[in-house]
Design an enzyme around this catalytic site. Structure first.
Site, PDB file in Angstrom:
ATOM      1  N   LEU A 216       0.885  -1.188   0.006  1.00  0.00           N
ATOM      2  CA  LEU A 216      -0.056   0.058   0.042  1.00  0.00           C
ATOM      3  C   LEU A 216       0.973   1.307   0.100  1.00  0.00           C
ATOM      4  O   LEU A 216       0.425   2.224  -0.497  1.00  0.00           O
ATOM      5  CB  LEU A 216      -0.877   0.027   1.293  1.00  0.00           C
TER       6      LEU A 216
ATOM      7  N   HIS B 101       6.815  -9.295   5.549  1.00  0.00           N
ATOM      8  CA  HIS B 101       6.708  -8.098   4.861  1.00  0.00           C
ATOM      9  C   HIS B 101       6.287  -7.010   5.972  1.00  0.00           C
ATOM     10  O   HIS B 101       6.913  -5.904   5.980  1.00  0.00           O
ATOM     11  CB  HIS B 101       5.623  -8.205   3.890  1.00  0.00           C
TER      12      HIS B 101
END
Length: 191
Positions: free
Chosen positions: A103, A144
């Protein structure tokens, strides 16, 4: 609840290591409200995870959740999970190549090598000890998000810059081969 602004690549907040969160701070009403806002922001953006640093808060907190996510139809579902002060421990030398997006790096994907099985430890949102073994794509998601808290983006881990592509070009040229490769891996790993 409030939708928070997501920092994009180039913003300094994404490149600094977030600070540890003490239990008392975690349990404070303002931190609990922040966690609710973090979750709401992640869901609104159709993210699989969101780290506090991505919304300009330098705390070692992230949320992950996958529930039939339209951005990642091949990704196994993950119930809403909040991890505070996460530590990742690889449980195998096996790695897998994952096309990752973020994002904070809009409209870009690239191949990243991740450990296939990890132990994630830390605290949950109530300050209780958290421990989970994650495998496959789920392990990649936890890695991540922890990277974000260490000031790293998936771009730093891309194995070959030639794999970088927009989402449209991923769908057009790379998705089919990736899904054909990753679905059996997900089934084998159970995640």
């Amino acid at each position: 609840m409030t939708l928070l602004k997501i920092a994009h690549v180039g913003h300094p907040v994404l490149r600094n290591r977030a600070r540890e969160v003490e239990r008392e701070e975690l349990l404070a009403p303002e931190t609990q409200r922040f966690i609710d806002d973090l979750v709401e922001t992640m869901r609104d953006a159709n993210g699989a995870g969101l780290a506090a640093t991505q919304v300009h808060m330098p705390l070692r907190i992230f949320a992950v959740e996958v529930k039939d996510n339209p951005r990642y139809p091949y990704k196994p579902n993950i119930p809403l999970t909040i991890v505070v002060n996460p530590v990742i421990e690889p449980l195998t030398d096996e790695r897998f190549d994952n096309y990752e997006g973020c994002l904070s790096v809009p409209n870009l994907r690239g191949v990243v090598s991740r450990f296939a099985e990890v132990r994630v430890t830390g605290l949950d949102r109530e300050g209780k000890p958290f421990e989970r073994v994650a495998r496959g794509l789920t392990a990649g998601t936890f890695q991540h998000e922890t990277d974000h808290l260490d000031g790293k983006l998936f771009l730093d881990r891309v194995t070959d810059p030639k794999t970088l592509c927009t989402w449209a070009e991923f769908d057009r040229f790379h998705k089919q081969a990736f899904v054909e490769r990753i679905v059996p891996f997900v089934k084998r790993m159970g995640g």
